[in-house]
Design an enzyme around this catalytic site. Structure first.
Site, mmCIF file in Angstrom:
data_model
loop_
_atom_site.group_PDB
_atom_site.id
_atom_site.type_symbol
_atom_site.label_atom_id
_atom_site.label_comp_id
_atom_site.label_asym_id
_atom_site.label_seq_id
_atom_site.Cartn_x
_atom_site.Cartn_y
_atom_site.Cartn_z
ATOM 1 N N LYS A 1 -19.297 89.949 65.745
ATOM 2 C CA LYS A 1 -18.315 90.415 66.730
ATOM 3 C C LYS A 1 -16.965 90.383 66.014
ATOM 4 O O LYS A 1 -16.374 89.317 65.840
ATOM 5 C CB LYS A 1 -18.343 89.494 67.946
ATOM 6 C CG LYS A 1 -17.483 89.947 69.097
ATOM 7 C CD LYS A 1 -17.711 89.017 70.296
ATOM 8 C CE LYS A 1 -16.965 89.509 71.515
ATOM 9 N NZ LYS A 1 -17.244 88.673 72.694
ATOM 10 N N GLU B 1 -13.734 92.302 78.305
ATOM 11 C CA GLU B 1 -14.745 92.671 77.317
ATOM 12 C C GLU B 1 -15.824 93.549 77.953
ATOM 13 O O GLU B 1 -16.331 94.479 77.322
ATOM 14 C CB GLU B 1 -15.386 91.421 76.720
ATOM 15 C CG GLU B 1 -14.428 90.594 75.884
ATOM 16 C CD GLU B 1 -15.049 89.304 75.404
ATOM 17 O OE1 GLU B 1 -15.236 89.177 74.175
ATOM 18 O OE2 GLU B 1 -15.356 88.438 76.247
#
Length: 120
Positions: free
Chosen positions: A98, A21
């Site tokens: 997200k 990420e």
């Protein structure tokens, strides 16, 4: 109390617990609900009597795109705290979405929502 809303601001950030990420990044969406007295701005029609929307957007953009957090909770808290410190708002509700967290399963997104008030 009056309110100003920002709906689904979109930014690219590198937030998350996993190294992938941090390297690849992804899109994040931010919604704001800011409470403040807008009566003077309503009467005066003067930008100086409210908050400048472009300044709010830029402030949030700098946090989401310029800093890195492992937790979306920390990102949302930073946005709330910085907005309260920089602008004459009494309360802010921040939602950070997200859309693609690394979770196996079927869902649209995950989101964190926080409400913070000016102290004092």
């Amino acid at each position: 109390m009056d309110k100003i809303y920002f709906n689904r601001m979109s930014f690219y950030g590198y937030h998350g617990v996993f190294e992938a990420e941090a390297q690849l990044g992804q899109r994040f969406f931010v919604d704001l609900e800011m409470s403040l007295d807008l009566s003077k701005a309503g009467e005066s029609d003067d930008l100086n009597d409210t908050v400048n929307y472009a300044d709010i957007f830029t402030h949030v953009q700098q946090i989401v795109e310029g800093e890195r957090y492992k937790l979306v909770e920390a990102l949302a808290a930073r946005i709330a705290d910085q907005l309260l410190a920089a602008f004459p708002i009494a309360e802010v509700k921040v939602r950070v979405t997200k859309p693609n967290p690394p979770i196996n399963g079927h869902y649209d997104s995950v989101a964190i929502e926080m409400v913070r008030r000016r102290k004092g």
